[in-house]
Design a protein around this motif. Structure first.
Motif, PDB file in Angstrom:
ATOM      1  N   VAL A  63       0.829  -1.207   0.000  1.00 37.40           N
ATOM      2  CA  VAL A  63       0.000   0.000   0.000  1.00 37.40           C
ATOM      3  C   VAL A  63       0.864   1.257   0.000  1.00 37.40           C
ATOM      4  CG1 VAL A  63      -1.708   1.321   1.331  1.00 37.40           C
ATOM      5  CG2 VAL A  63      -1.987  -1.144   1.006  1.00 37.40           C
ATOM      6  N   GLN A  64       1.947   1.216   0.724  1.00 40.96           N
ATOM      7  CA  GLN A  64       2.759   2.437   0.816  1.00 40.96           C
ATOM      8  C   GLN A  64       3.525   2.754  -0.458  1.00 40.96           C
ATOM      9  OE1 GLN A  64       5.101   2.502   4.405  1.00 40.96           O
ATOM     10  NE2 GLN A  64       3.333   3.319   5.491  1.00 40.96           N
ATOM     11  N   LYS A  65       3.987   1.694  -1.168  1.00 39.17           N
ATOM     12  CA  LYS A  65       4.874   1.983  -2.287  1.00 39.17           C
ATOM     13  C   LYS A  65       4.484   1.360  -3.620  1.00 39.17           C
ATOM     14  CE  LYS A  65       8.481   0.244   0.016  1.00 39.17           C
ATOM     15  NZ  LYS A  65       9.749  -0.068   0.667  1.00 39.17           N
ATOM     16  N   GLU A  66       3.697   0.271  -3.575  1.00 41.59           N
ATOM     17  CA  GLU A  66       3.653  -0.548  -4.779  1.00 41.59           C
ATOM     18  C   GLU A  66       2.375  -0.482  -5.604  1.00 41.59           C
ATOM     19  OE1 GLU A  66       4.545  -4.432  -3.212  1.00 41.59           O
ATOM     20  OE2 GLU A  66       6.552  -3.849  -2.573  1.00 41.59           O
ATOM     21  N   MET A  67       1.372   0.286  -5.179  1.00 40.29           N
ATOM     22  CA  MET A  67       0.085   0.198  -5.879  1.00 40.29           C
ATOM     23  C   MET A  67       0.021   1.035  -7.152  1.00 40.29           C
ATOM     24  SD  MET A  67      -2.894  -0.485  -3.177  1.00 40.29           S
ATOM     25  CE  MET A  67      -3.209   1.155  -2.644  1.00 40.29           C
ATOM     26  N   TYR A  68      -0.663   0.500  -8.138  1.00 39.89           N
ATOM     27  CA  TYR A  68      -0.981   1.242  -9.362  1.00 39.89           C
ATOM     28  C   TYR A  68      -2.322   1.915  -9.138  1.00 39.89           C
ATOM     29  CZ  TYR A  68       2.693  -0.707 -12.304  1.00 39.89           C
ATOM     30  OH  TYR A  68       3.894  -1.016 -12.875  1.00 39.89           O
ATOM     31  N   THR A  69      -2.266   3.165  -8.722  1.00 41.15           N
ATOM     32  CA  THR A  69      -3.481   3.891  -8.385  1.00 41.15           C
ATOM     33  C   THR A  69      -3.659   5.040  -9.366  1.00 41.15           C
ATOM     34  OG1 THR A  69      -3.232   3.340  -6.067  1.00 41.15           O
ATOM     35  CG2 THR A  69      -4.557   5.284  -6.550  1.00 41.15           C
ATOM     36  N   PHE A  70      -4.877   5.237  -9.830  1.00 40.21           N
ATOM     37  CA  PHE A  70      -5.114   6.377 -10.717  1.00 40.21           C
ATOM     38  C   PHE A  70      -6.534   6.892 -10.554  1.00 40.21           C
ATOM     39  CE2 PHE A  70      -7.539   3.896 -13.809  1.00 40.21           C
ATOM     40  CZ  PHE A  70      -7.077   2.610 -13.564  1.00 40.21           C
ATOM     41  N   GLU A  71      -6.696   8.110 -11.006  1.00 38.12           N
ATOM     42  CA  GLU A  71      -8.006   8.721 -10.918  1.00 38.12           C
ATOM     43  C   GLU A  71      -8.742   8.498 -12.231  1.00 38.12           C
ATOM     44  OE1 GLU A  71      -9.242  13.153 -10.347  1.00 38.12           O
ATOM     45  OE2 GLU A  71      -8.115  12.492  -8.572  1.00 38.12           O
ATOM     46  N   THR A  72     -10.008   8.114 -12.150  1.00 37.58           N
ATOM     47  CA  THR A  72     -10.779   7.889 -13.377  1.00 37.58           C
ATOM     48  C   THR A  72     -11.312   9.225 -13.889  1.00 37.58           C
ATOM     49  OG1 THR A  72     -12.873   7.650 -12.224  1.00 37.58           O
ATOM     50  CG2 THR A  72     -11.578   5.656 -12.507  1.00 37.58           C
ATOM     51  N   PHE A 109      -7.768 -17.332  -9.524  1.00 41.85           N
ATOM     52  CA  PHE A 109      -6.578 -17.049 -10.337  1.00 41.85           C
ATOM     53  C   PHE A 109      -6.651 -15.562 -10.636  1.00 41.85           C
ATOM     54  CE2 PHE A 109      -7.031 -21.551 -11.309  1.00 41.85           C
ATOM     55  CZ  PHE A 109      -5.709 -21.978 -11.309  1.00 41.85           C
ATOM     56  N   VAL A 110      -5.620 -14.813 -10.315  1.00 39.22           N
ATOM     57  CA  VAL A 110      -5.652 -13.376 -10.592  1.00 39.22           C
ATOM     58  C   VAL A 110      -4.328 -12.898 -11.182  1.00 39.22           C
ATOM     59  CG1 VAL A 110      -7.361 -12.627  -8.863  1.00 39.22           C
ATOM     60  CG2 VAL A 110      -4.988 -12.949  -8.161  1.00 39.22           C
ATOM     61  N   SER A 111      -4.434 -11.862 -12.011  1.00 36.06           N
ATOM     62  CA  SER A 111      -3.221 -11.144 -12.388  1.00 36.06           C
ATOM     63  C   SER A 111      -3.100 -10.026 -11.349  1.00 36.06           C
ATOM     64  CB  SER A 111      -3.361 -10.555 -13.793  1.00 36.06           C
ATOM     65  OG  SER A 111      -4.517  -9.752 -13.849  1.00 36.06           O
ATOM     66  N   CYS A 112      -1.889  -9.736 -10.905  1.00 37.91           N
ATOM     67  CA  CYS A 112      -1.684  -8.723  -9.861  1.00 37.91           C
ATOM     68  C   CYS A 112      -0.718  -7.664 -10.358  1.00 37.91           C
ATOM     69  CB  CYS A 112      -1.064  -9.352  -8.612  1.00 37.91           C
ATOM     70  SG  CYS A 112      -2.051 -10.648  -7.897  1.00 37.91           S
ATOM     71  N   TYR A 113      -0.842  -6.476  -9.795  1.00 37.89           N
ATOM     72  CA  TYR A 113      -0.031  -5.342 -10.255  1.00 37.89           C
ATOM     73  C   TYR A 113       0.654  -4.671  -9.081  1.00 37.89           C
ATOM     74  CZ  TYR A 113      -2.821  -6.612 -14.132  1.00 37.89           C
ATOM     75  OH  TYR A 113      -3.391  -7.366 -15.121  1.00 37.89           O
ATOM     76  N   ARG A 114       1.972  -4.644  -9.111  1.00 33.23           N
ATOM     77  CA  ARG A 114       2.716  -3.962  -8.039  1.00 33.23           C
ATOM     78  C   ARG A 114       3.881  -3.208  -8.670  1.00 33.23           C
ATOM     79  NH1 ARG A 114       3.122  -8.561  -3.221  1.00 33.23           N
ATOM     80  NH2 ARG A 114       0.950  -9.211  -3.356  1.00 33.23           N
ATOM     81  N   TYR A 115       4.019  -1.966  -8.263  1.00 33.16           N
ATOM     82  CA  TYR A 115       5.114  -1.161  -8.796  1.00 33.16           C
ATOM     83  C   TYR A 115       6.370  -1.493  -8.010  1.00 33.16           C
ATOM     84  CZ  TYR A 115       7.222   2.658 -11.298  1.00 33.16           C
ATOM     85  OH  TYR A 115       8.023   3.388 -12.133  1.00 33.16           O
ATOM     86  N   GLU A 116       7.065  -2.541  -8.459  1.00 30.13           N
ATOM     87  CA  GLU A 116       8.273  -2.997  -7.777  1.00 30.13           C
ATOM     88  C   GLU A 116       9.442  -2.892  -8.744  1.00 30.13           C
ATOM     89  OE1 GLU A 116       8.053  -5.983  -4.788  1.00 30.13           O
ATOM     90  OE2 GLU A 116       6.428  -6.967  -5.862  1.00 30.13           O
ATOM     91  N   LYS A 117      10.637  -3.106  -8.221  1.00 30.42           N
ATOM     92  CA  LYS A 117      11.806  -3.099  -9.092  1.00 30.42           C
ATOM     93  C   LYS A 117      11.861  -4.462  -9.787  1.00 30.42           C
ATOM     94  CE  LYS A 117      16.696  -2.115  -8.882  1.00 30.42           C
ATOM     95  NZ  LYS A 117      17.636  -3.077  -8.335  1.00 30.42           N
ATOM     96  N   PRO A 118      11.663  -4.477 -11.110  1.00 34.04           N
ATOM     97  CA  PRO A 118      11.621  -5.785 -11.785  1.00 34.04           C
ATOM     98  C   PRO A 118      12.961  -6.512 -11.693  1.00 34.04           C
ATOM     99  CG  PRO A 118      10.731  -4.056 -13.191  1.00 34.04           C
ATOM    100  CD  PRO A 118      11.404  -3.375 -12.039  1.00 34.04           C
ATOM    101  N   GLN A 119      12.915  -7.779 -11.400  1.00 36.19           N
ATOM    102  CA  GLN A 119      14.087  -8.647 -11.371  1.00 36.19           C
ATOM    103  C   GLN A 119      13.579 -10.077 -11.459  1.00 36.19           C
ATOM    104  OE1 GLN A 119      15.625  -8.364  -7.059  1.00 36.19           O
ATOM    105  NE2 GLN A 119      14.081  -6.751  -7.191  1.00 36.19           N
ATOM    106  N   ALA A 120      14.504 -11.046 -11.462  1.00 34.45           N
ATOM    107  CA  ALA A 120      14.065 -12.438 -11.585  1.00 34.45           C
ATOM    108  C   ALA A 120      13.069 -12.761 -10.476  1.00 34.45           C
ATOM    109  CB  ALA A 120      15.271 -13.358 -11.493  1.00 34.45           C
ATOM    110  N   GLY A 121      11.884 -13.232 -10.853  1.00 37.80           N
ATOM    111  CA  GLY A 121      10.876 -13.602  -9.857  1.00 37.80           C
ATOM    112  C   GLY A 121      10.149 -12.428  -9.233  1.00 37.80           C
ATOM    113  N   ARG A 122      10.389 -11.240  -9.733  1.00 34.72           N
ATOM    114  CA  ARG A 122       9.689 -10.056  -9.218  1.00 34.72           C
ATOM    115  C   ARG A 122       9.262  -9.194 -10.400  1.00 34.72           C
ATOM    116  NH1 ARG A 122       8.997  -8.610  -4.324  1.00 34.72           N
ATOM    117  NH2 ARG A 122      10.669  -9.749  -3.343  1.00 34.72           N
TER     118      ARG A 122
END
Ligand code: ATP
Ligand code: MG
Length: 435
Positions: A63-72, A109-122
Motif C-alpha cells: 500500500v505504501q509503495k507498490e500500488m498502481y493507483t489512478f483517478e478515473t 486465479f488473478v493477475s496482480c499489479y505492483r510497482y516494484e523493481k523488476p528482477q528475476a521472480g519479481r
C-alpha cells in the motif's frame, strides 16, 4: 520497420509455444482446489483504492509503495489489484455469502499489479493462484489450507520446498510483543534503514520482514513472537501442528515469518525454495481473523494463501520437471486441388469434433512444404488428399514416426477407422491417451 512500442517494463508475454506449461499448472491447481472443496471466485481487476488501503493494510509495502493507483475520468480513485484477497473478501461481503452457509471456500486465479523493481521472480504484472476460507476459527481449517497447498506442490513434483510456519498471535498478544520489539530495536536505531525506522513506530513487526541485510541481521536477535502468545493462540498453533503431523506434512517453525498483510493473525506460513535466488517465496498465507471486520463486515475469522505462478514455473524449470504437452496434432491432411480442400474440411470437422487436434494447410503451400510443416508440428499421422483419392474414395494414412501406411476410406466411417488406427498404435499405453 520500427515497432511503435514494446511491452511495459516488468510485464511478460506467455507465447503460444509455452502456454501449455501454465495450463498444466493451472489444471492441477483447479483439480486440487476442487478436491478440497473450494469453488472459483472471479472479481474485477480494479477496485476502489480504499479497499486495498484497508484490506491489505496501510503500513504494508504494497500500500505504501507498490500500488498502481489512478483517478478515473469520473474523479474516483481506483487501483489495479495488487493481490487477490481484498477483492474476494469484498465480494463475500457484498453478496452476503455467509447467508448461504459457512465456511465459504473460494479459489482464484488473478493477475496482480505492483510497482516494484523488476528482477528475476519479481514483476510488475504477475499471477497468483489462491485459496480462501471465510467463517471458521478452527485450526482444522488452517491445516486443511496448508495441506491443499502441499498437495499442489506434491502433484507438481516440486522438490526442496520448505514449509515454514509461525503464529503471530492475536491483537492482544501482539500488543505485548510490539512493546518488546520496540525496546529491542530502540538500541539499533542508528543502524536500521529508513523504512524500518518508520516501522518502529507504526508496526515494528514489519522490521522482521525487511530485505536489507543489515536489518535482517539485527532482526535475528529480536524477541520471538512465540514467547508472547496468549494461551488461546498457543493452543491454536499447537493444534495446527498436530493436524499437519497427522497428514504427514513436514514443516519448520520459523518465528521470524510475519507476512505482508496488516491483518494477519495467528497462523502464518510460507513455502520457500533456495533454487531460484533471492525471490524464493513461492507461496504465502495465513489467518486474517480481523480482515472482514476491517472491511465493514461482522467478525468472521478467515484465512487463505496465494502462490505466485511465475515463481512456481521458475522452480519447475530449474528442477527440470517435465511438463507434458498434450497438444499433439493427431492428423495433418495435406491437400492438392480445390475438391481435396473441401473434402479435407469435411473430414477434419469429424476428427476435431471428437476432441482430437487436426490440421490442414491454411497458407496455400505446395505439397512438399505441407509435408514439411506436418513434420514440424509433430503430427502423428498425415494424409495426402488429391483428385485421385477423392475419385477412389480412399487415401493412405501415414504414421509420421514409422513411415507405415494404411488405407483409409473417405466415407462416414472415416473417424471410426482413424480412431481404430490410433488405438492400435497406442494399445500399450493408456486408452484415454489418444484423445
Ligand atoms: P515478497 O516478500 O517476495 O515481496 P510478498 O510477501 O510481497 O512477497 P505476497 O503478497 O504474499 O508476496 O504474494 C504471494 C506470492 O505472490 C509470493 O509468495 C510470490 O510467489 C508472489 N509474488 C509476490 N510479489 C510478486 C512479484 N512482484 N512478482 C512475482 N511474484 C510475486
Ligand atoms: Mg512484496
Amino acid at each position: 520497420m520500427a515497432l511503435i512500442t514494446k511491452k511495459i517494463k516488468g510485464t511478460e508475454d506467455v507465447l503460444p509455444k509455452e502456454s501449455y506449461r501454465w495450463q498444466f499448472v493451472e489444471q492441477i491447481m483447479r483439480e486440487e482446489a476442487k478436491n478440497y472443496g473450494f469453488k472459483e471466485i472471479r472479481t474485477p481487476v480494479f477496485e476502489h483504492t480504499e479497499l486495498f488501503a484497508r484490506g491489505v493494510g496501510q503500513t504494508t509495502d504494497v500500500v505504501q509503495k507498490e500500488m498502481y493507483t489512478f483517478e478515473t475520468k469520473g474523479g474516483e480513485s481506483v487501483t489495479l489489484r495488487p493481490e487477490g484477497t481484498a477483492g474476494a473478501a469484498r465480494a463475500v461481503l457484498e453478496h452476503a455469502l455467509e447467508n448461504e452457509g459457512l465456511p465459504i471456500k473460494a479459489s482464484y486465479f488473478v493477475s496482480c499489479y505492483r510497482y516494484e523493481k523488476p528482477q528475476a521472480g519479481r514483476l510488475r504484472e504477475f499471477h497468483q493462484f489462491g485459496l480462501e476460507e471465510y467463517g471458521t476459527q478452527s485450526p482444522v481449517a488452517d491445516a486443511e489450507l496448508i495441506c491443499a497447498a502441499q498437495s499442489i506442490f506434491d502433484r507438481l513434483e516440486i522438490k526442496q520446498l520448505r514449509l515454514e510456519i509461525n503464529s503471530i498471535g492475536c491483537p492482544e498478544c501482539r500488543a505485548k510483543y510490539h512493546e518488546a520489539l520496540r525496546a529491542y530495536f530502540e538500541d539499533y536505531k542508528s543502524e536500521l534503514c529508513e523504512t524500518c525506522l518508520s516501522r518502529l513506530e507504526k508496526n515494528p513487526m514489519r522490521i522482521l520482514d525487511c530485505k536489507s541485510p543489515i536489518c535482517s541481521k539485527i532482526a535475528e536477535g529480536a524477541p520471538k513472537i512465540t514467547d508472547y502468545l496468549c494461551d488461546e493462540c498457543e493452543e491454536h498453533f499447537a493444534s495446527v501442528q498436530k493436524y499437519l503431523d497427522a497428514a504427514g506434512v513436514k514443516y519448520i517453525v520459523n518465528p521470524t515469518i510475519v507476512r505482508g498483510l496488516d491483518y494477519y493473525t495467528k497462523t502464518v506460513f510460507e513455502f520457500v525454495t533456495d533454487c531460484i535466488g533471492a525471490q524464493g517465496t513461492v507461496c504465502g498465507g495465513g489467518r486474517y481473523d480481523g480482515l472482514i471486520e476491517e472491511l465493514g463486515g461482522k467478525h468472521m475469522p478467515s484465512l487463505g494463501f496465494a502462490m505466485g505462478l511465475e515463481r512456481l514455473l521458475m522452480v519447475m524449470e530449474k528442477q527440470d520437471i517435465e511438463i507434458p504437452d498434450f497438444d499433439e496434432c493427431k492428423l495433418y491432411i495435406a491437400t492438392m486441388g480445390e475438391g481435396a480442400k473441401a473434402k479435407a474440411f469435411e473430414l477434419l470437422k469429424q476428427v476435431r469434433e471428437s476432441g482430437m487436434i487436426a490440421e490442414t494447410d491454411v497458407i496455400g503451400r505446395g505439397l512438399r512444404a505441407q509435408m514439411k510443416y506436418a513434420d514440424k508440428i509433430g503430427a502423428k499421422y498425415s494424409m495426402v488428399l488429391g483428385d485421385n483419392e477423392i475419385e477412389q474414395g480412399a487415401a493412405n494414412i501415414k504414421d509420421m514416426e514409422t513411415g507405415e501406411q494404411k488405407q483409409i476410406k473417405l466415407d462416414e466411417t472415416f473417424l471410426e477407422q482413424f480412431a481404430a488406427i490410433l488405438f492400435e498404435s497406442q494399445s500399450d499405453s493408456i486408452v484415454g491417451g489418444f484423445i
